[in-house]
Design a protein around this motif. Sequence first.
Motif, PDB file in Angstrom:
ATOM      1  N   TYR A  36     -23.482  10.851 -21.870  1.00  0.00           N
ATOM      2  CA  TYR A  36     -22.409  10.985 -20.902  1.00  0.00           C
ATOM      3  C   TYR A  36     -22.293  12.446 -20.463  1.00  0.00           C
ATOM      4  CZ  TYR A  36     -21.047   6.412 -22.720  1.00  0.00           C
ATOM      5  OH  TYR A  36     -21.047   5.103 -23.102  1.00  0.00           O
ATOM      6  N   HIS A  37     -21.750  12.650 -19.263  1.00  0.00           N
ATOM      7  CA  HIS A  37     -21.494  14.003 -18.801  1.00  0.00           C
ATOM      8  C   HIS A  37     -20.325  14.612 -19.585  1.00  0.00           C
ATOM      9  CE1 HIS A  37     -24.240  14.051 -15.398  1.00  0.00           C
ATOM     10  NE2 HIS A  37     -23.823  12.846 -15.058  1.00  0.00           N
ATOM     11  N   ARG A  38     -20.433  15.901 -19.927  1.00  0.00           N
ATOM     12  CA  ARG A  38     -19.333  16.609 -20.566  1.00  0.00           C
ATOM     13  C   ARG A  38     -18.123  16.605 -19.628  1.00  0.00           C
ATOM     14  NH1 ARG A  38     -20.695  20.580 -24.625  1.00  0.00           N
ATOM     15  NH2 ARG A  38     -22.862  20.333 -25.282  1.00  0.00           N
ATOM     16  N   THR A  39     -16.940  16.412 -20.215  1.00  0.00           N
ATOM     17  CA  THR A  39     -15.712  16.419 -19.425  1.00  0.00           C
ATOM     18  C   THR A  39     -14.726  17.389 -20.061  1.00  0.00           C
ATOM     19  OG1 THR A  39     -16.040  14.127 -18.734  1.00  0.00           O
ATOM     20  CG2 THR A  39     -13.824  15.027 -18.521  1.00  0.00           C
ATOM     21  N   GLU A  40     -14.108  18.228 -19.234  1.00  0.00           N
ATOM     22  CA  GLU A  40     -13.209  19.271 -19.736  1.00  0.00           C
ATOM     23  C   GLU A  40     -11.857  19.169 -19.032  1.00  0.00           C
ATOM     24  OE1 GLU A  40     -13.019  24.148 -19.650  1.00  0.00           O
ATOM     25  OE2 GLU A  40     -14.978  23.156 -19.808  1.00  0.00           O
ATOM     26  N   GLN A  73      -7.737  12.427 -32.965  1.00  0.00           N
ATOM     27  CA  GLN A  73      -6.505  13.158 -33.234  1.00  0.00           C
ATOM     28  C   GLN A  73      -6.829  14.504 -33.857  1.00  0.00           C
ATOM     29  OE1 GLN A  73      -2.804  11.239 -34.752  1.00  0.00           O
ATOM     30  NE2 GLN A  73      -3.081  12.567 -36.540  1.00  0.00           N
ATOM     31  N   MET A  74      -6.242  15.576 -33.312  1.00  0.00           N
ATOM     32  CA  MET A  74      -6.370  16.920 -33.874  1.00  0.00           C
ATOM     33  C   MET A  74      -4.982  17.398 -34.276  1.00  0.00           C
ATOM     34  SD  MET A  74      -9.209  18.838 -31.458  1.00  0.00           S
ATOM     35  CE  MET A  74      -8.407  18.431 -29.910  1.00  0.00           C
ATOM     36  N   VAL A  75      -4.820  17.834 -35.509  1.00  0.00           N
ATOM     37  CA  VAL A  75      -3.511  18.221 -36.029  1.00  0.00           C
ATOM     38  C   VAL A  75      -3.507  19.715 -36.347  1.00  0.00           C
ATOM     39  CG1 VAL A  75      -3.094  15.916 -36.954  1.00  0.00           C
ATOM     40  CG2 VAL A  75      -4.168  17.649 -38.392  1.00  0.00           C
ATOM     41  N   LYS A  76      -2.283  20.235 -36.572  1.00  0.00           N
ATOM     42  CA  LYS A  76      -2.078  21.633 -36.948  1.00  0.00           C
ATOM     43  C   LYS A  76      -2.677  22.591 -35.909  1.00  0.00           C
ATOM     44  CE  LYS A  76      -1.850  20.701 -41.910  1.00  0.00           C
ATOM     45  NZ  LYS A  76      -2.385  21.038 -43.262  1.00  0.00           N
ATOM     46  N   ILE A  77      -2.403  22.290 -34.642  1.00  0.00           N
ATOM     47  CA  ILE A  77      -2.861  23.136 -33.545  1.00  0.00           C
ATOM     48  C   ILE A  77      -1.710  24.071 -33.157  1.00  0.00           C
ATOM     49  CG2 ILE A  77      -3.854  23.184 -31.231  1.00  0.00           C
ATOM     50  CD1 ILE A  77      -5.571  21.731 -33.285  1.00  0.00           C
ATOM     51  N   SER A 110      -8.478  24.776 -23.337  1.00  0.00           N
ATOM     52  CA  SER A 110      -9.478  23.967 -22.629  1.00  0.00           C
ATOM     53  C   SER A 110     -10.067  23.009 -23.652  1.00  0.00           C
ATOM     54  CB  SER A 110     -10.578  24.855 -22.031  1.00  0.00           C
ATOM     55  OG  SER A 110     -10.067  25.639 -20.987  1.00  0.00           O
ATOM     56  N   VAL A 111      -9.911  21.711 -23.406  1.00  0.00           N
ATOM     57  CA  VAL A 111     -10.360  20.683 -24.345  1.00  0.00           C
ATOM     58  C   VAL A 111     -11.545  19.953 -23.722  1.00  0.00           C
ATOM     59  CG1 VAL A 111      -9.661  18.750 -25.798  1.00  0.00           C
ATOM     60  CG2 VAL A 111      -7.961  20.432 -25.068  1.00  0.00           C
ATOM     61  N   GLU A 112     -12.612  19.834 -24.494  1.00  0.00           N
ATOM     62  CA  GLU A 112     -13.849  19.248 -23.978  1.00  0.00           C
ATOM     63  C   GLU A 112     -14.221  18.016 -24.791  1.00  0.00           C
ATOM     64  OE1 GLU A 112     -17.906  21.170 -22.326  1.00  0.00           O
ATOM     65  OE2 GLU A 112     -17.555  21.490 -24.454  1.00  0.00           O
ATOM     66  N   ALA A 113     -14.601  16.950 -24.098  1.00  0.00           N
ATOM     67  CA  ALA A 113     -15.111  15.737 -24.738  1.00  0.00           C
ATOM     68  C   ALA A 113     -16.605  15.642 -24.460  1.00  0.00           C
ATOM     69  CB  ALA A 113     -14.394  14.502 -24.218  1.00  0.00           C
ATOM     70  N   VAL A 114     -17.383  15.450 -25.538  1.00  0.00           N
ATOM     71  CA  VAL A 114     -18.837  15.431 -25.436  1.00  0.00           C
ATOM     72  C   VAL A 114     -19.363  14.192 -26.150  1.00  0.00           C
ATOM     73  CG1 VAL A 114     -20.971  16.680 -25.908  1.00  0.00           C
ATOM     74  CG2 VAL A 114     -18.869  17.949 -25.473  1.00  0.00           C
ATOM     75  N   ALA A 115     -20.256  13.461 -25.498  1.00  0.00           N
ATOM     76  CA  ALA A 115     -20.894  12.305 -26.128  1.00  0.00           C
ATOM     77  C   ALA A 115     -22.299  12.163 -25.571  1.00  0.00           C
ATOM     78  CB  ALA A 115     -20.098  11.023 -25.883  1.00  0.00           C
ATOM     79  N   MET A 116     -23.240  11.830 -26.441  1.00  0.00           N
ATOM     80  CA  MET A 116     -24.616  11.639 -26.008  1.00  0.00           C
ATOM     81  C   MET A 116     -24.686  10.509 -24.990  1.00  0.00           C
ATOM     82  SD  MET A 116     -27.664  12.843 -26.491  1.00  0.00           S
ATOM     83  CE  MET A 116     -27.639  13.631 -28.111  1.00  0.00           C
ATOM     84  N   ALA A 141     -17.336  10.133 -29.985  1.00  0.00           N
ATOM     85  CA  ALA A 141     -17.356  11.284 -29.075  1.00  0.00           C
ATOM     86  C   ALA A 141     -16.776  12.503 -29.792  1.00  0.00           C
ATOM     87  CB  ALA A 141     -16.549  10.980 -27.817  1.00  0.00           C
ATOM     88  N   HIS A 142     -17.302  13.674 -29.474  1.00  0.00           N
ATOM     89  CA  HIS A 142     -16.803  14.926 -30.037  1.00  0.00           C
ATOM     90  C   HIS A 142     -15.757  15.510 -29.094  1.00  0.00           C
ATOM     91  CE1 HIS A 142     -19.926  15.717 -33.275  1.00  0.00           C
ATOM     92  NE2 HIS A 142     -20.341  14.603 -32.691  1.00  0.00           N
ATOM     93  N   VAL A 143     -14.576  15.851 -29.649  1.00  0.00           N
ATOM     94  CA  VAL A 143     -13.508  16.484 -28.874  1.00  0.00           C
ATOM     95  C   VAL A 143     -13.290  17.875 -29.456  1.00  0.00           C
ATOM     96  CG1 VAL A 143     -11.147  16.330 -28.054  1.00  0.00           C
ATOM     97  CG2 VAL A 143     -12.480  14.242 -28.420  1.00  0.00           C
ATOM     98  N   ILE A 144     -13.389  18.900 -28.608  1.00  0.00           N
ATOM     99  CA  ILE A 144     -13.456  20.280 -29.081  1.00  0.00           C
ATOM    100  C   ILE A 144     -12.461  21.137 -28.310  1.00  0.00           C
ATOM    101  CG2 ILE A 144     -14.992  22.274 -29.391  1.00  0.00           C
ATOM    102  CD1 ILE A 144     -17.333  20.197 -29.051  1.00  0.00           C
ATOM    103  N   LEU A 145     -11.769  22.023 -29.027  1.00  0.00           N
ATOM    104  CA  LEU A 145     -10.990  23.073 -28.389  1.00  0.00           C
ATOM    105  C   LEU A 145     -11.931  24.237 -28.116  1.00  0.00           C
ATOM    106  CD1 LEU A 145      -7.607  23.227 -30.369  1.00  0.00           C
ATOM    107  CD2 LEU A 145      -8.154  21.944 -28.310  1.00  0.00           C
ATOM    108  N   LYS A 146     -12.259  24.469 -26.859  1.00  0.00           N
ATOM    109  CA  LYS A 146     -13.231  25.497 -26.520  1.00  0.00           C
ATOM    110  C   LYS A 146     -12.720  26.876 -26.931  1.00  0.00           C
ATOM    111  CE  LYS A 146     -15.815  25.327 -22.964  1.00  0.00           C
ATOM    112  NZ  LYS A 146     -16.333  25.368 -21.576  1.00  0.00           N
TER     113      LYS A 146
END
Length: 755
Positions: A71-75, A53-57, A63-69, A33-38
């Motif tokens: 599945y519905h996008r979740t924010e 895991q995302m480092v050096k933030i 707003s953090v979004e999880a996207v996977a083919m 799954a892709h996890v993105i800082l919008k």
Amino acid sequence: MAVIMVVVCLSAQAQMVIIKGQVVSGESPVEFAHVILKGTQTGTVADESGNYQMVKIPAGTYSVEAVAMGYHRTEQTITVQSGEVAILNFTLEENSATLGEVVISGTMKEVSKLESPVPVEVYSPAFFKANPTPSIFESLQNVNGVRPQLNCNVCNTGDIHINGLEGPYTMVLIDGMPIVSGLSTVYGLTGIPQSLIERMEIVKGPASTLYGSEAVGGLVNIITKKPSSAPLVSADVFATSWAEVNTDLGVRYDLGKKISSLLGINYFNYQNPIDNNKDGFTDVTLQNRISVFNKFNIDRKDGRVFSLAGRYVYEDRWGGEMDWTKEYRGGDEIYGESIYTSRWETFGIYQLPTEEFVNFQFSANGHNQNSVYGSTSYIADQYIVFGQLTWNKILGAHDVLTGLAYRYTYYDDNTPATASADASNPKNEPSVTHLPGLFVQDEIKLSEQNKLLLGARYDYNSVHGSILSPRINYKWSSVNKKNVLRVSAGNGYRVANVFTEDHAALTGARTVEFEGELRPETSWNGNINFVKKIYTSSGLFIGLDASVFYTYFTNQILPDYESDPNKIIYSNLDGSSVSQGVSFNVDMAWESGLKIIAGGTLMDVSVEENGEKFRQLLTERFQGVWSVGYSFDKLGLVVDYTGNLYGPMRLPLLGDLDNRSEYSPWWSIQNIQLTKILGDKWEVYGGVKNLLNFTPPANSIARSFDPFDEGVVFDGNGQVVPTPNNPNALTFDPSYVYAPNQGIRGFLGARFTFR
């Protein structure tokens, strides 16, 4: 100075934040799954366990979004402080458009496609929009293992083949109701407004345990939209360079506070005779068709279901010699095949006001046909009434469905099918058939990953007596449901009526002959289906679907075109026939907007009788289909390239001297379309159909220059005698047909949707 810089860097890092967590669906991890800082360029990809895991933030609110083919996008929104290690988990829901489609065809009740023990293929309206057609019959040309077969070069009537089995073995339903049968097998798939279709479900293999006669090869179930979810107004109009015009209109409206309704109208018109192959006959039948569909949903106490729908279709079609007009209808001066069809249907479902889950399903239809094939007339009336009471009960691990069904069929025509058997007292005797039935199925949940479905149906045909149809289905799925194995075996049966199912019996080009009383056909089928879904770290989704199928027939009724070129001889097969093969589908989707759907079916359909084995007529060994689409989101433009490929078929020749090829060539129909999206209401589309301009040879209609056989010499036994003017001993015959005669053409259309 160096010391100061080191201290500054360490201080900056101390202010940075780590965000980590897991992406799951239910109890299963969602891998890759892709996890993105919008609003930023920061993002990462989860591993096979769904961990990310995302480092050096930098500290702040995101707003953090999880996207996977699939599945519905979740924010989610999160605020993080300096030096914090923040835990943020995501739970994704399956997207009903890709993974969790609801299907009813396999078990006669709504279940998730993934949970169904019976393999059901689901096709959305978007799939058919990639190659718009004026009828559902034509739209099925891009479904793997399904082929719309034309049965006549003149009037272009046809049926649907599934895995090489003839059209009468395919049952067609609307909203689960068996309303397309008998006479309407040929015409019932035209005139259904495609703007009203929610989805199409296809089951390959016998479904007689639930649906009775005719569901031997499989079924096509057309699910219409619910008024509550349909657009307020929808329209789809397109025209082709051959002067074909097709119009679909849909309107949603309410009748008071408790009745919502959906009205659909389809109109198709083609009045431009074309003879590109120069055989003197129209390449495509001229048609004038209108269909009106109305569906009502009635709100009831406690959310109980009550739905009622009706449809009326009228069609006037003709094909024949280019100078034919209606004044020659039924005569022997200029040859034409003219068909007037008038058909009404009504169907619905009513949930009884009881504590138990009991539904009453019902349908009725009337079909009136007035046809002439040259100077031969075929006038027929058919009325069918169907009722079914089902009870669904969950008892622990058992999900039980049982039902009582009754079907009444009235059929009358002007052929020998309804003539008295007493030659000394000839009179018309309409056929009346009563078909009560009882069925039961038990879906047993053996474990979270294993299901077993057992079913049986008993019917009593008032003409042929008792018929029993059992089946068994087993389903295994992996813990994450990305691997599913289904194994099924079952029995199918069919009671045949030749004159309502085989157009060749009506044309008058050959004499129809029966050998003995036709008994019900019986088949046994086995099927193994495996589905795998793959999600890659690059955002690519791959769906794989593979099947192995085997069907064994006894008592099969096959028309014999070859024993006598002037006759079609019908009898129960004194032997057996087999349809076996493998099919494979792949569905790929990239986040970039590229989508590819492709499939192929390799099959062997053979007949064995009197120690001789031969291929069944008009059945290909290989079929391939594809649909490639790409969306240019910034331009609002979609490109679709669709096509099919068919291997050689054995064709009906008119004797040893017939110089036409015994087998068709490899052939393919390919299409391309561009769609421009204009806001949220309008779409404009256009393209080219049959890019390769493939058409069958001009001699597909034997002796098209002599349709009434005026120049044919017959001997005392009715056999054709070779003469200098007819050295190949041919008669007029339009049954040598395997592909449409319509060549390359452009099309342009527009869609309007107002919600």
